[in-house]
Design a protein around this motif. Structure first.
Motif, PDB file in Angstrom:
ATOM      1  N   SER A  42      -8.864 -16.424   0.526  1.00 23.62           N
ATOM      2  CA  SER A  42      -8.049 -17.359   1.350  1.00 23.62           C
ATOM      3  C   SER A  42      -7.780 -16.243   2.571  1.00 23.62           C
ATOM      4  O   SER A  42      -7.030 -14.708   2.351  1.00 23.62           O
ATOM      5  N   THR A  43      -7.628 -17.221   3.610  1.00 20.13           N
ATOM      6  CA  THR A  43      -6.824 -15.279   4.694  1.00 20.13           C
ATOM      7  C   THR A  43      -5.532 -15.594   4.397  1.00 20.13           C
ATOM      8  O   THR A  43      -4.760 -14.196   4.693  1.00 20.13           O
ATOM      9  N   GLY A  44      -4.444 -16.618   3.887  1.00 22.51           N
ATOM     10  CA  GLY A  44      -3.187 -16.322   3.137  1.00 22.51           C
ATOM     11  C   GLY A  44      -3.301 -15.103   2.055  1.00 22.51           C
ATOM     12  O   GLY A  44      -1.735 -14.063   2.152  1.00 22.51           O
ATOM     13  N   ALA A  45      -4.468 -14.403   1.618  1.00 23.70           N
ATOM     14  CA  ALA A  45      -4.312 -13.201   0.453  1.00 23.70           C
ATOM     15  C   ALA A  45      -4.087 -12.192   1.430  1.00 23.70           C
ATOM     16  O   ALA A  45      -3.694 -10.925   1.375  1.00 23.70           O
ATOM     17  N   VAL A  46      -5.208 -12.356   2.580  1.00 20.80           N
ATOM     18  CA  VAL A  46      -5.599 -10.878   3.944  1.00 20.80           C
ATOM     19  C   VAL A  46      -4.161 -11.169   4.112  1.00 20.80           C
ATOM     20  O   VAL A  46      -3.752  -9.279   4.645  1.00 20.80           O
ATOM     21  N   GLU A  47      -3.564 -11.833   5.149  1.00 24.39           N
ATOM     22  CA  GLU A  47      -1.655 -11.521   5.059  1.00 24.39           C
ATOM     23  C   GLU A  47      -1.717 -11.595   4.809  1.00 24.39           C
ATOM     24  O   GLU A  47      -0.058 -10.561   5.216  1.00 24.39           O
ATOM     25  N   THR A  48      -1.017 -11.909   3.518  1.00 24.71           N
ATOM     26  CA  THR A  48       0.115 -10.807   2.502  1.00 24.71           C
ATOM     27  C   THR A  48      -0.060  -9.700   2.464  1.00 24.71           C
ATOM     28  O   THR A  48       0.785  -8.676   2.531  1.00 24.71           O
ATOM     29  N   VAL A  49      -1.469  -9.112   1.582  1.00 25.57           N
ATOM     30  CA  VAL A  49      -1.321  -7.944   1.374  1.00 25.57           C
ATOM     31  C   VAL A  49      -1.628  -6.969   2.957  1.00 25.57           C
ATOM     32  O   VAL A  49      -0.621  -5.565   3.180  1.00 25.57           O
ATOM     33  N   ASN A  50      -2.109  -7.695   4.201  1.00 27.47           N
ATOM     34  CA  ASN A  50      -1.701  -6.690   5.451  1.00 27.47           C
ATOM     35  C   ASN A  50      -0.377  -6.283   5.444  1.00 27.47           C
ATOM     36  O   ASN A  50       0.325  -5.079   6.524  1.00 27.47           O
ATOM     37  N   ALA A  51       0.659  -7.958   5.362  1.00 25.54           N
ATOM     38  CA  ALA A  51       2.241  -7.709   6.030  1.00 25.54           C
ATOM     39  C   ALA A  51       2.659  -6.578   4.571  1.00 25.54           C
ATOM     40  O   ALA A  51       3.814  -5.710   5.611  1.00 25.54           O
ATOM     41  N   ALA A  52       2.363  -6.772   2.944  1.00 22.55           N
ATOM     42  CA  ALA A  52       2.876  -5.673   2.559  1.00 22.55           C
ATOM     43  C   ALA A  52       2.796  -4.118   3.302  1.00 22.55           C
ATOM     44  O   ALA A  52       3.257  -2.917   3.115  1.00 22.55           O
ATOM     45  N   ALA A  53       1.322  -4.055   3.323  1.00 20.27           N
ATOM     46  CA  ALA A  53       1.014  -2.718   3.948  1.00 20.27           C
ATOM     47  C   ALA A  53       1.654  -1.773   5.348  1.00 20.27           C
ATOM     48  O   ALA A  53       1.980  -0.519   4.803  1.00 20.27           O
ATOM     49  N   ARG A  54       2.088  -3.181   5.784  1.00 15.08           N
ATOM     50  CA  ARG A  54       2.400  -2.687   7.112  1.00 15.08           C
ATOM     51  C   ARG A  54       4.325  -2.864   7.247  1.00 15.08           C
ATOM     52  O   ARG A  54       4.936  -2.332   7.821  1.00 15.08           O
ATOM     53  N   ALA A  55       4.732  -2.925   5.387  1.00 18.24           N
ATOM     54  CA  ALA A  55       6.285  -2.968   5.724  1.00 18.24           C
ATOM     55  C   ALA A  55       6.736  -1.496   6.208  1.00 18.24           C
ATOM     56  O   ALA A  55       8.147  -1.375   5.631  1.00 18.24           O
ATOM     57  N   ASP A  56       6.537  -0.770   5.197  1.00 15.29           N
ATOM     58  CA  ASP A  56       6.952   0.296   5.068  1.00 15.29           C
ATOM     59  C   ASP A  56       5.805   2.007   6.351  1.00 15.29           C
ATOM     60  O   ASP A  56       4.571   1.529   5.955  1.00 15.29           O
ATOM     61  N   ALA A  57       6.552   2.633   6.169  1.00 16.85           N
ATOM     62  CA  ALA A  57       5.925   3.176   7.197  1.00 16.85           C
ATOM     63  C   ALA A  57       5.603   4.662   6.808  1.00 16.85           C
ATOM     64  O   ALA A  57       6.358   5.024   5.802  1.00 16.85           O
ATOM     65  N   ALA A  58       4.100   4.830   6.878  1.00 19.45           N
ATOM     66  CA  ALA A  58       4.143   5.902   6.012  1.00 19.45           C
ATOM     67  C   ALA A  58       2.944   7.258   6.538  1.00 19.45           C
ATOM     68  O   ALA A  58       2.435   6.466   7.575  1.00 19.45           O
ATOM     69  N   ALA A  59       2.696   8.095   5.904  1.00 12.77           N
ATOM     70  CA  ALA A  59       1.892   8.615   6.778  1.00 12.77           C
ATOM     71  C   ALA A  59       0.827  10.030   6.025  1.00 12.77           C
ATOM     72  O   ALA A  59       1.443  10.162   4.632  1.00 12.77           O
ATOM     73  N   PRO A  60      -0.150  10.171   6.131  1.00 14.47           N
ATOM     74  CA  PRO A  60      -0.528  10.838   5.361  1.00 14.47           C
ATOM     75  C   PRO A  60      -0.203  12.872   5.296  1.00 14.47           C
ATOM     76  O   PRO A  60       0.440  12.728   6.632  1.00 14.47           O
ATOM     77  N   GLN A  61      -0.097  13.228   3.913  1.00 14.91           N
ATOM     78  CA  GLN A  61       0.293  14.654   4.473  1.00 14.91           C
ATOM     79  C   GLN A  61      -0.640  15.664   4.047  1.00 14.91           C
ATOM     80  O   GLN A  61      -1.453  14.533   2.890  1.00 14.91           O
ATOM     81  N   LEU A  62      -0.891  16.289   3.637  1.00 13.86           N
ATOM     82  CA  LEU A  62      -1.873  17.642   3.378  1.00 13.86           C
ATOM     83  C   LEU A  62      -1.131  18.207   2.107  1.00 13.86           C
ATOM     84  O   LEU A  62      -0.174  18.383   2.450  1.00 13.86           O
TER      85      LEU A  62
END
Length: 187
Positions: A78-98
């Motif tokens: 469902s588009t709602g599920a995709v939107e919910t996951v994407n919103a949660a993923a971008r709700a916190d700034a994170a960066a890859p660290q080595l």
């Protein structure tokens, strides 16, 4: 104590989905109470989740469940599920660290570690990695009657999320055969 389904140790998103399951006494929800949800998420002990916070957690769980089900059923989620996951993923700034414990390793580090947004973003990013990565084709729902858990099917013969579910299926099959044999002997 419930045995982890195959793959839960590698995917927090899979483990999240499996926090809702059927137990001997009916439906079990490991995230039903705010203290249990905060503990499961690994939030600091003093963290108190409000009803809205708990709703964010269970909404993400439902969305990730929909993504895994769609993947296993070879359909679009469902588009709602995709939107919910994407919103949660971008709700916190994170960066890859080595890091270099015994060779190069990439880790994501949150801009706000220990927060609910960081925990949910990490789960959402893991869900995205699962459905778009090498583990995606391995996602399967448990085939035991009544079970709602998912697992990574890494062996072609595996059909169940746990030996408990497998034993239940085999016992039911045996009982069915006994009844059929009894009925055919009487008839």
């Amino acid at each position: 104590m419930v045995t982890a389904a195959p793959g839960e140790e590698r995917s927090p998103a899979l483990a999240l989905v499996n926090t809702r399951r059927l137990g001997a006494g009916g439906e079990v929800d490991d995230l039903a109470e705010p203290p249990a949800a905060a503990s499961w998420l690994g939030l600091p002990p003093a963290t108190s989740l409000a009803a809205d916070d708990l709703s964010r957690v269970t909404d993400l769980r439902a969305a990730v469940r929909e993504l895994l089900a769609a993947l296993a059923e070879d359909r679009a989620p469902s588009t709602g599920a995709v939107e919910t996951v994407n919103a949660a993923a971008r709700a916190d700034a994170a960066a890859p660290q080595l890091t270099w414990p015994s060779g190069p390793h990439r880790e994501w580090h949150s801009a706000s570690p220990g927060s609910l947004s960081a925990a949910l973003a990490a789960l959402a990013r893991d869900a995205i990695e699962v459905v778009t990565g090498d583990l995606g084709p391995l996602v399967r729902p448990c085939e035991a009657h009544g079970c709602v858990r998912f697992f990574f099917r890494e062996h072609a013969r595996r059909r169940w999320c746990s030996t408990t579910c497998g034993d239940r299926v085999r016992a039911a099959r045996h009982q069915r055969l006994v009844v059929e044999q009894r009925e055919s002997a009487q008839g």
